[in-house]
Design an enzyme around this catalytic site. Structure first.
Site, PDB file in Angstrom:
ATOM      1  N   GLU A  88      33.534  46.553  25.510  1.00 23.18           N
ATOM      2  CA  GLU A  88      33.877  45.439  26.486  1.00 23.18           C
ATOM      3  C   GLU A  88      33.622  46.027  27.983  1.00 23.18           C
ATOM      4  O   GLU A  88      34.758  46.273  28.562  1.00 23.18           O
ATOM      5  CB  GLU A  88      35.130  45.013  26.362  1.00 23.18           C
ATOM      6  CG  GLU A  88      35.367  44.320  25.176  1.00 23.18           C
ATOM      7  CD  GLU A  88      36.841  43.908  24.825  1.00 23.18           C
ATOM      8  OE1 GLU A  88      37.189  43.281  23.848  1.00 23.18           O
ATOM      9  OE2 GLU A  88      37.656  44.826  25.359  1.00 23.18           O
ATOM     10  N   LYS A 105      36.816  39.680  33.847  1.00 22.66           N
ATOM     11  CA  LYS A 105      37.631  40.137  34.964  1.00 22.66           C
ATOM     12  C   LYS A 105      37.316  40.965  36.097  1.00 22.66           C
ATOM     13  O   LYS A 105      37.557  41.143  37.204  1.00 22.66           O
ATOM     14  CB  LYS A 105      38.930  40.403  34.470  1.00 22.66           C
ATOM     15  CG  LYS A 105      39.141  41.822  34.209  1.00 22.66           C
ATOM     16  CD  LYS A 105      40.482  42.086  33.600  1.00 22.66           C
ATOM     17  CE  LYS A 105      40.924  43.598  33.193  1.00 22.66           C
ATOM     18  NZ  LYS A 105      40.076  44.147  32.185  1.00 22.66           N
ATOM     19  N   HIS A 121      41.198  50.060  23.818  1.00 25.37           N
ATOM     20  CA  HIS A 121      40.740  50.175  25.255  1.00 25.37           C
ATOM     21  C   HIS A 121      41.214  51.593  25.781  1.00 25.37           C
ATOM     22  O   HIS A 121      42.629  51.534  25.790  1.00 25.37           O
ATOM     23  CB  HIS A 121      41.233  49.289  26.541  1.00 25.37           C
ATOM     24  CG  HIS A 121      40.238  49.061  27.480  1.00 25.37           C
ATOM     25  ND1 HIS A 121      40.518  50.174  28.424  1.00 25.37           N
ATOM     26  CD2 HIS A 121      39.713  48.136  28.186  1.00 25.37           C
ATOM     27  CE1 HIS A 121      39.558  50.055  29.364  1.00 25.37           C
ATOM     28  NE2 HIS A 121      39.058  48.650  29.311  1.00 25.37           N
TER      29      HIS A 121
HETATM   30  C1  PLP Z   1      39.811  45.260  31.581  1.00 29.50           C
HETATM   31  C2  PLP Z   1      39.243  45.117  30.317  1.00 29.50           C
HETATM   32  C3  PLP Z   1      38.048  45.801  30.097  1.00 29.50           C
HETATM   33  C4  PLP Z   1      37.111  46.149  30.922  1.00 29.50           C
HETATM   34  O1  PLP Z   1      37.558  47.515  31.417  1.00 29.50           O
HETATM   35  P1  PLP Z   1      36.580  48.542  32.211  1.00 29.50           P
HETATM   36  O2  PLP Z   1      37.237  49.699  32.537  1.00 29.50           O
HETATM   37  O3  PLP Z   1      36.237  47.885  33.584  1.00 29.50           O
HETATM   38  O4  PLP Z   1      35.313  48.919  31.694  1.00 29.50           O
HETATM   39  C5  PLP Z   1      37.875  45.583  28.620  1.00 29.50           C
HETATM   40  N1  PLP Z   1      38.497  45.199  27.752  1.00 29.50           N
HETATM   41  C6  PLP Z   1      39.556  44.623  27.998  1.00 29.50           C
HETATM   42  C7  PLP Z   1      40.680  44.042  27.082  1.00 29.50           C
HETATM   43  C8  PLP Z   1      40.165  44.637  29.425  1.00 29.50           C
HETATM   44  O5  PLP Z   1      41.368  44.422  29.591  1.00 29.50           O
END
Ligand code: PLP
Length: 419
Positions: A279, A73, A202
């Protein structure tokens, strides 16, 4: 005029952004020549895939035991995705369409995590059909949907990270089970006959607090223990999510915090069977993209200057720190603005603004008629004219992927590869 440009290009102290920051000479040359070849006022992106390759090396050097699942995304540019595939990345997808686009690149479904804790039933069915099995959950209802629609699914319990301080875009008001909800979720998964592979969290996007990884890994370990207590089959996946920034010091501190915490909270024996994944989105995308925008309108109101850009809130700038962008932007003068003769001889000739030039308090607007479409207010910029350019670096994260075409303006459509 060539001579003037040449002399500016060979005088590094001329390369200052509008706030007086020095700019790499080679980078400035790249921008100037790209704008000259562009031959249009339309905003455009420059993508440096070398930056992405270097960041992959940095990742592997600092976190060799953590497999990255690039968060699609963040930026779905096809060249970026292809580069991530070429470097052996796996992928974090949140919808049917993201999964489709990654499978279309030849990526195996085993290398995709469906990392959306709340999925539409039709999307879950699709994941089951194509064999994307690993997914996150943080509610009983989600476990029930997976039981019905994707019994081969393998679950990661998404927990709320205990500390999101230092994160610019926190996540935990929306996602993540609370500690007291975890036992119920584990039991429900067990009753449903679903495999629980591990834990995910996260810490929030753009985090500058590396210690947040430590407290989150500690909280994840508590879930592993709870599963043991419930006599569930051992879990083996720790998903540390995203939030990483590519700034070297910040990233190294985050990587250290992750390694230290994994060692502290998981015994040597546990570590042997532990798979740690992450991620990262912003980490790989942010610094690879530069956005060049054209000044399409100007108004002088006393000492204050008003400028209209052909990019703004509804284009690439909805989810970025717009004030910070303007503070560090690079302004480029279109020489044909200086007098009529130059115009005929050297259409589109560009030079950097001299960092010593007088500056004015300025308001920068985006192109739509929505009053929210304001880029910044009160920052000092040199005197700019219609047709001059403002160039913004580090525009790869949550920019293009968040844009819309409100009022008929779409975001920069062309991307030049610059390496
Ligand atoms: C958006 C998102 C990410 C990416 O986050 P960054 O801050 O861009 O590294 C990773 N995991 C999940 C579940 C997300 O929603």
């Amino acid at each position: 005029m060539e001579a003037l440009l040449e002399s500016l290009l060979s005088a590094p102290d001329q390369f200052l952004s509008s706030n007086g920051l020095k700019i790499d000479e080679c980078f400035s040359e790249k921008i100037i020549s790209t704008i000259k070849n562009h031959q249009s006022e339309e905003a455009f992106y420059m993508l440096d895939l070398g930056v992405v390759a270097n960041l992959m090396d940095t990742w592997k050097r600092n976190l060799p035991m953590v497999q990255p699942f690039y968060a699609v995304k963040c930026n779905t540019h096809p060249d970026l995705l292809a580069t991530m595939v070429a470097h052996g990345s796996s992928f974090d997808c949140a919808s049917r369409s993201e999964i489709e686009s990654i499978l279309a690149l030849g990526v195996s479904p085993d290398h995709i995590i469906y990392a959306n804790p709340c999925k539409a039933s039709s999307h879950i069915k699709y994941a089951a059909k194509v064999g994307v099995n690993l997914t996150t959950v943080d509610s009983l209802d989600e476990i029930e949907k997976i039981r019905k629609l994707h019994p081969k699914g393998s679950l990661l319990i998404r927990i709320k990270a205990p500390d999101e301080s230092g994160s610019r875009w926190p996540m935990s008001s929306k996602y993540g089970a609370l500690p007291e909800e975890v036992p119920q979720l584990l039991q429900a998964a067990q009753t449903a006959g679903l495999k629980v592979s591990g834990v995910a969290f996260h810490i929030g996007s753009k985090s500058r607090n590396s210690q947040a990884y430590k407290t989150a890994i500690q909280a994840a370990k508590a879930v592993f223990q709870e599963a043991d207590r419930l006599c569930m089959p051992p879990m083996h996946v720790l998903n540390i999510g995203g939030g990483f920034v590519s700034d070297a010091l910040c990233f190294e501190a985050a990587a250290e915090a992750v390694k230290t915490a994994v060692h502290r909270y998981f015994s040597e024996e546990e570590r042997r069977s532990l798979t740690v994944i992450a991620e990262p989105g912003r980490f790989f995308a942010e610094t690879a993209f530069t956005l060049a925008t054209n000044i399409i309108g100007k108004r002088v109101r006393g000492e204050v200057r008003h400028y209209w850009l052909n990019e703004g809130f509804h284009g690439s700038m909805m989810r970025v720190d717009r004030a910070a962008l303007v503070r560090s932007c690079i302004s480029l003068k279109c020489m044909s603005n200086n007098n009529g003769n130059d115009n005929e001889k050297n259409p589109g000739m560009m030079v950097m603004h001299d960092g010593g030039a007088r500056t004015f308090s300025s308001i920068v607007f985006g192109p739509t008629c929505d009053p929210i479409d304001k880029v910044s207010e009160g920052h000092q910029l040199p005197e700019l004219e219609v047709n001059d350019w403002l160039v913004f670096r580090n525009m790869g994260a949550y920019t293009l992927s968040c844009s819309n075409n409100f009022n008929g303006f779409s975001s920069a459509k062309i991307t030049y590869l610059t390496n």
